[in-house]
Scaffold this motif. Structure first.
Motif, PDB file in Angstrom:
ATOM      1  N   PHE A 108       0.884  -1.269  -0.094  1.00 57.99           N
ATOM      2  CA  PHE A 108       0.021  -0.043  -0.102  1.00 57.99           C
ATOM      3  C   PHE A 108       0.856   1.042   0.036  1.00 57.99           C
ATOM      4  CE2 PHE A 108      -1.914   3.422   2.200  1.00 57.99           C
ATOM      5  CZ  PHE A 108      -3.120   3.721   1.450  1.00 57.99           C
ATOM      6  N   ASP A 109       1.823   1.324   0.745  1.00 57.02           N
ATOM      7  CA  ASP A 109       2.765   2.304   0.880  1.00 57.02           C
ATOM      8  C   ASP A 109       3.509   2.761  -0.433  1.00 57.02           C
ATOM      9  OD1 ASP A 109       4.232   4.543   2.397  1.00 57.02           O
ATOM     10  OD2 ASP A 109       5.986   3.187   2.169  1.00 57.02           O
ATOM     11  N   GLU A 110       3.966   1.616  -1.082  1.00 56.71           N
ATOM     12  CA  GLU A 110       4.610   1.758  -2.297  1.00 56.71           C
ATOM     13  C   GLU A 110       3.543   2.382  -3.373  1.00 56.71           C
ATOM     14  OE1 GLU A 110       6.523  -0.873  -5.770  1.00 56.71           O
ATOM     15  OE2 GLU A 110       6.638  -1.693  -3.626  1.00 56.71           O
ATOM     16  N   ALA A 111       2.371   1.881  -3.382  1.00 53.40           N
ATOM     17  CA  ALA A 111       1.460   2.274  -4.332  1.00 53.40           C
ATOM     18  C   ALA A 111       1.050   3.831  -4.158  1.00 53.40           C
ATOM     19  CB  ALA A 111       0.343   1.478  -4.387  1.00 53.40           C
ATOM     20  N   TYR A 112       0.882   4.180  -2.806  1.00 50.70           N
ATOM     21  CA  TYR A 112       0.545   5.365  -2.265  1.00 50.70           C
ATOM     22  C   TYR A 112       1.644   6.242  -3.004  1.00 50.70           C
ATOM     23  CZ  TYR A 112      -1.705   9.077  -0.069  1.00 50.70           C
ATOM     24  OH  TYR A 112      -2.320  10.318   0.273  1.00 50.70           O
ATOM     25  N   SER A 113       2.782   5.849  -2.564  1.00 52.82           N
ATOM     26  CA  SER A 113       3.941   6.997  -3.010  1.00 52.82           C
ATOM     27  C   SER A 113       4.113   7.015  -4.197  1.00 52.82           C
ATOM     28  CB  SER A 113       5.276   6.335  -2.257  1.00 52.82           C
ATOM     29  OG  SER A 113       5.267   6.264  -0.783  1.00 52.82           O
ATOM     30  N   THR A 114       3.668   6.010  -4.925  1.00 56.12           N
ATOM     31  CA  THR A 114       3.979   6.097  -6.583  1.00 56.12           C
ATOM     32  C   THR A 114       2.900   7.129  -7.234  1.00 56.12           C
ATOM     33  OG1 THR A 114       4.867   3.877  -6.700  1.00 56.12           O
ATOM     34  CG2 THR A 114       3.823   4.757  -8.673  1.00 56.12           C
ATOM     35  N   LYS A 115       1.765   6.840  -6.532  1.00 58.21           N
ATOM     36  CA  LYS A 115       0.618   7.738  -6.974  1.00 58.21           C
ATOM     37  C   LYS A 115       1.021   9.401  -6.596  1.00 58.21           C
ATOM     38  CE  LYS A 115      -3.030   8.547  -4.249  1.00 58.21           C
ATOM     39  NZ  LYS A 115      -3.315  10.064  -4.586  1.00 58.21           N
ATOM     40  N   SER A 116       1.571   9.603  -5.351  1.00 58.72           N
ATOM     41  CA  SER A 116       1.861  10.939  -4.929  1.00 58.72           C
ATOM     42  C   SER A 116       2.888  11.281  -5.886  1.00 58.72           C
ATOM     43  CB  SER A 116       2.177  10.901  -3.579  1.00 58.72           C
ATOM     44  OG  SER A 116       1.321  10.380  -2.803  1.00 58.72           O
ATOM     45  N   ALA A 117       3.906  10.641  -6.261  1.00 56.72           N
ATOM     46  CA  ALA A 117       4.894  11.115  -7.065  1.00 56.72           C
ATOM     47  C   ALA A 117       4.360  11.565  -8.585  1.00 56.72           C
ATOM     48  CB  ALA A 117       5.856  10.056  -7.434  1.00 56.72           C
ATOM     49  N   TYR A 118       3.341  10.772  -8.993  1.00 57.67           N
ATOM     50  CA  TYR A 118       2.994  11.145 -10.381  1.00 57.67           C
ATOM     51  C   TYR A 118       1.915  12.310 -10.291  1.00 57.67           C
ATOM     52  CZ  TYR A 118       4.134   6.140 -12.072  1.00 57.67           C
ATOM     53  OH  TYR A 118       4.668   5.509 -12.490  1.00 57.67           O
ATOM     54  N   GLU A 119       1.247  12.576  -8.962  1.00 61.85           N
ATOM     55  CA  GLU A 119       0.384  14.025  -8.930  1.00 61.85           C
ATOM     56  C   GLU A 119       1.310  15.019  -8.838  1.00 61.85           C
ATOM     57  OE1 GLU A 119      -3.457  12.106  -6.289  1.00 61.85           O
ATOM     58  OE2 GLU A 119      -1.566  12.863  -5.373  1.00 61.85           O
ATOM     59  N   SER A 120       2.544  14.819  -8.180  1.00 65.84           N
ATOM     60  CA  SER A 120       3.524  15.926  -8.117  1.00 65.84           C
ATOM     61  C   SER A 120       4.052  16.238  -9.456  1.00 65.84           C
ATOM     62  CB  SER A 120       4.542  15.625  -7.008  1.00 65.84           C
ATOM     63  OG  SER A 120       4.171  15.571  -5.829  1.00 65.84           O
ATOM     64  N   GLU A 121       4.299  15.357 -10.222  1.00 61.96           N
ATOM     65  CA  GLU A 121       4.644  15.349 -11.445  1.00 61.96           C
ATOM     66  C   GLU A 121       3.875  16.121 -12.415  1.00 61.96           C
ATOM     67  OE1 GLU A 121       5.620  12.343 -14.760  1.00 61.96           O
ATOM     68  OE2 GLU A 121       7.363  12.617 -14.075  1.00 61.96           O
ATOM     69  N   ASP A 122       2.599  15.691 -12.348  1.00 63.44           N
ATOM     70  CA  ASP A 122       1.608  16.402 -13.077  1.00 63.44           C
ATOM     71  C   ASP A 122       1.360  17.860 -12.851  1.00 63.44           C
ATOM     72  OD1 ASP A 122       0.974  14.028 -14.346  1.00 63.44           O
ATOM     73  OD2 ASP A 122      -0.735  13.514 -13.294  1.00 63.44           O
ATOM     74  N   ALA A 123       1.335  17.992 -11.287  1.00 62.71           N
ATOM     75  CA  ALA A 123       1.243  19.332 -10.886  1.00 62.71           C
ATOM     76  C   ALA A 123       2.269  20.348 -11.413  1.00 62.71           C
ATOM     77  CB  ALA A 123       1.069  19.496  -9.531  1.00 62.71           C
ATOM     78  N   PHE A 124       3.597  19.692 -11.461  1.00 59.06           N
ATOM     79  CA  PHE A 124       4.571  20.507 -11.963  1.00 59.06           C
ATOM     80  C   PHE A 124       4.580  20.944 -13.082  1.00 59.06           C
ATOM     81  CE2 PHE A 124       8.749  21.249 -13.591  1.00 59.06           C
ATOM     82  CZ  PHE A 124       9.543  22.011 -12.799  1.00 59.06           C
TER      83      PHE A 124
END
Length: 134
Positions: free
Chosen positions: A93-109
């Motif tokens: 779960f932590d790995e999947a959530y971290s990956t999603k958060s990284a993608y969200e940060s990239e999209d926002a940037f």
């Protein structure tokens, strides 16, 4: 994602020289889509390969750092309390959530990069003092 109103700007320019407004509007949409694609590539390069390699591309705010610390604390507590057979599920779960958060940060940037470029184009390129499309 709309960049900077390019289809309408290009249609207006085309109309000034007698081009068909429908065709120039379509061309403007293709131009806009191409610009957004190129800016996404540039933003991704800037994000993942900053010019100053000693510096991160995203400066984390105090609230982000605090939220990250809270998540880490909760993860540690939960990990200690879970039975051994459920710990792999927490890690997944932590790995999947971290990956999603990284993608969200990239999209926002990338979205911010494109919005910033569009703003600058609106302020500079289409201004009366410096109009690239005159």
């Amino acid at each position: 994602m709309k960049l900077m109103g390019a289809p309408t700007k290009i249609a207006a320019i085309g109309e000034q020289i007698g081009a068909d407004i429908n065709k120039t509007t379509v061309c403007g949409k293709y131009y806009d889509a191409g610009m957004v694609t190129m800016l996404k590539l540039v933003a991704t390069k800037v994000l993942h390969d900053p010019l100053d390699s000693d510096k991160e591309s995203i400066e984390w705010s105090q609230k982000t750092t605090k939220a990250n610390d809270r998540m880490n604390d909760l993860y540690a507590v939960l990990s200690e309390k879970l039975p051994a057979d459920l710990k792999p599920l927490l890690q997944d779960f932590d790995e999947a959530y971290s990956t999603k958060s990284a993608y969200e940060s990239e999209d926002a940037f990338i979205s911010g990069f494109i919005a910033g470029f569009g703003y600058l184009m609106g302020e500079v390129a289409y201004s009366d003092e410096l109009n690239f499309y005159k």
